[in-house]
Write a protein that holds these residues in place. Structure first.
Motif, PDB file in Angstrom:
ATOM      1  N   LEU A   1       0.674  -0.967   0.107  1.00  0.00           N
ATOM      2  CA  LEU A   1      -0.051  -0.087  -0.124  1.00  0.00           C
ATOM      3  C   LEU A   1       0.909   1.449  -0.390  1.00  0.00           C
ATOM      4  CD1 LEU A   1      -3.271  -1.041   2.600  1.00  0.00           C
ATOM      5  CD2 LEU A   1      -3.230  -0.578   0.028  1.00  0.00           C
ATOM      6  N   ILE A   2       2.327   0.929   0.847  1.00  0.00           N
ATOM      7  CA  ILE A   2       2.851   2.351   0.400  1.00  0.00           C
ATOM      8  C   ILE A   2       3.636   2.473  -0.934  1.00  0.00           C
ATOM      9  CG2 ILE A   2       5.442   3.392   1.941  1.00  0.00           C
ATOM     10  CD1 ILE A   2       3.963   2.933   4.077  1.00  0.00           C
ATOM     11  N   GLY A   3       4.316   1.529  -1.223  1.00  0.00           N
ATOM     12  CA  GLY A   3       4.828   1.445  -2.396  1.00  0.00           C
ATOM     13  C   GLY A   3       4.474   1.268  -3.352  1.00  0.00           C
ATOM     14  N   ALA A   4       3.103   1.246  -3.650  1.00  0.00           N
ATOM     15  CA  ALA A   4       1.848   1.406  -5.172  1.00  0.00           C
ATOM     16  C   ALA A   4       2.223   2.984  -5.149  1.00  0.00           C
ATOM     17  CB  ALA A   4       0.796   0.473  -4.924  1.00  0.00           C
ATOM     18  N   PRO A   5       1.867   3.313  -4.344  1.00  0.00           N
ATOM     19  CA  PRO A   5       1.679   4.908  -4.843  1.00  0.00           C
ATOM     20  C   PRO A   5       3.111   5.537  -5.341  1.00  0.00           C
ATOM     21  CG  PRO A   5       0.377   4.666  -2.808  1.00  0.00           C
ATOM     22  CD  PRO A   5       0.650   3.392  -3.302  1.00  0.00           C
ATOM     23  N   ILE A   6       4.128   5.419  -4.258  1.00  0.00           N
ATOM     24  CA  ILE A   6       5.050   5.479  -4.777  1.00  0.00           C
ATOM     25  C   ILE A   6       5.827   5.001  -6.242  1.00  0.00           C
ATOM     26  CG2 ILE A   6       7.835   5.642  -4.097  1.00  0.00           C
ATOM     27  CD1 ILE A   6       6.544   5.600  -1.266  1.00  0.00           C
ATOM     28  N   MET A   7       5.713   3.979  -6.399  1.00  0.00           N
ATOM     29  CA  MET A   7       5.779   3.540  -7.223  1.00  0.00           C
ATOM     30  C   MET A   7       4.711   4.337  -8.743  1.00  0.00           C
ATOM     31  SD  MET A   7       7.912   1.594 -10.234  1.00  0.00           S
ATOM     32  CE  MET A   7       8.394   0.913  -8.600  1.00  0.00           C
ATOM     33  N   ALA A   8       3.607   4.669  -8.234  1.00  0.00           N
ATOM     34  CA  ALA A   8       3.021   5.258  -9.330  1.00  0.00           C
ATOM     35  C   ALA A   8       4.055   6.864  -9.547  1.00  0.00           C
ATOM     36  CB  ALA A   8       1.290   5.880  -8.891  1.00  0.00           C
ATOM     37  N   LEU A   9       3.925   7.830  -8.598  1.00  0.00           N
ATOM     38  CA  LEU A   9       4.927   8.658  -8.525  1.00  0.00           C
ATOM     39  C   LEU A   9       6.141   8.677  -9.215  1.00  0.00           C
ATOM     40  CD1 LEU A   9       4.137   9.621  -5.259  1.00  0.00           C
ATOM     41  CD2 LEU A   9       2.932  10.358  -7.211  1.00  0.00           C
ATOM     42  N   ILE A  10       6.736   7.580  -9.535  1.00  0.00           N
ATOM     43  CA  ILE A  10       8.026   7.395 -10.160  1.00  0.00           C
ATOM     44  C   ILE A  10       7.437   7.042 -11.667  1.00  0.00           C
ATOM     45  CG2 ILE A  10      10.187   6.270 -10.462  1.00  0.00           C
ATOM     46  CD1 ILE A  10       9.844   5.932  -7.660  1.00  0.00           C
TER      47      ILE A  10
END
Length: 67
Positions: A27-36
């Motif tokens: 849940l933390i990694g998916a939004p960060i990956m979306a931003l990147i």
């Protein structure tokens, strides 16, 4: 009584692994990956679903090995 205590500790560790080791990381990694990658958060969250079965299996095996 020892077996019951071991059984409860194993299940407690499995639950902790699933909540903090699988769900929270995804849940933390998916939004960060979306931003990147400059994609939508929903697309990343749905792409993470592919990895959930393997992550759950790894969490259960890690809990059994830890006990």
């Amino acid at each position: 009584m020892l077996h019951y205590s071991l059984y409860v500790r194993t299940w407690n560790l499995i639950v902790v692994n699933l909540i903090f080791g699988v769900m929270l990381i995804n849940l933390i990694g998916a939004p960060i990956m979306a931003l990147i990658t400059n994609t939508s958060i929903w697309a990343r969250l749905t792409s993470v679903v592919i990895f959930l079965p393997d992550d759950i299996i790894k969490a259960v095996i890690a809990a059994i090995i830890a006990i």
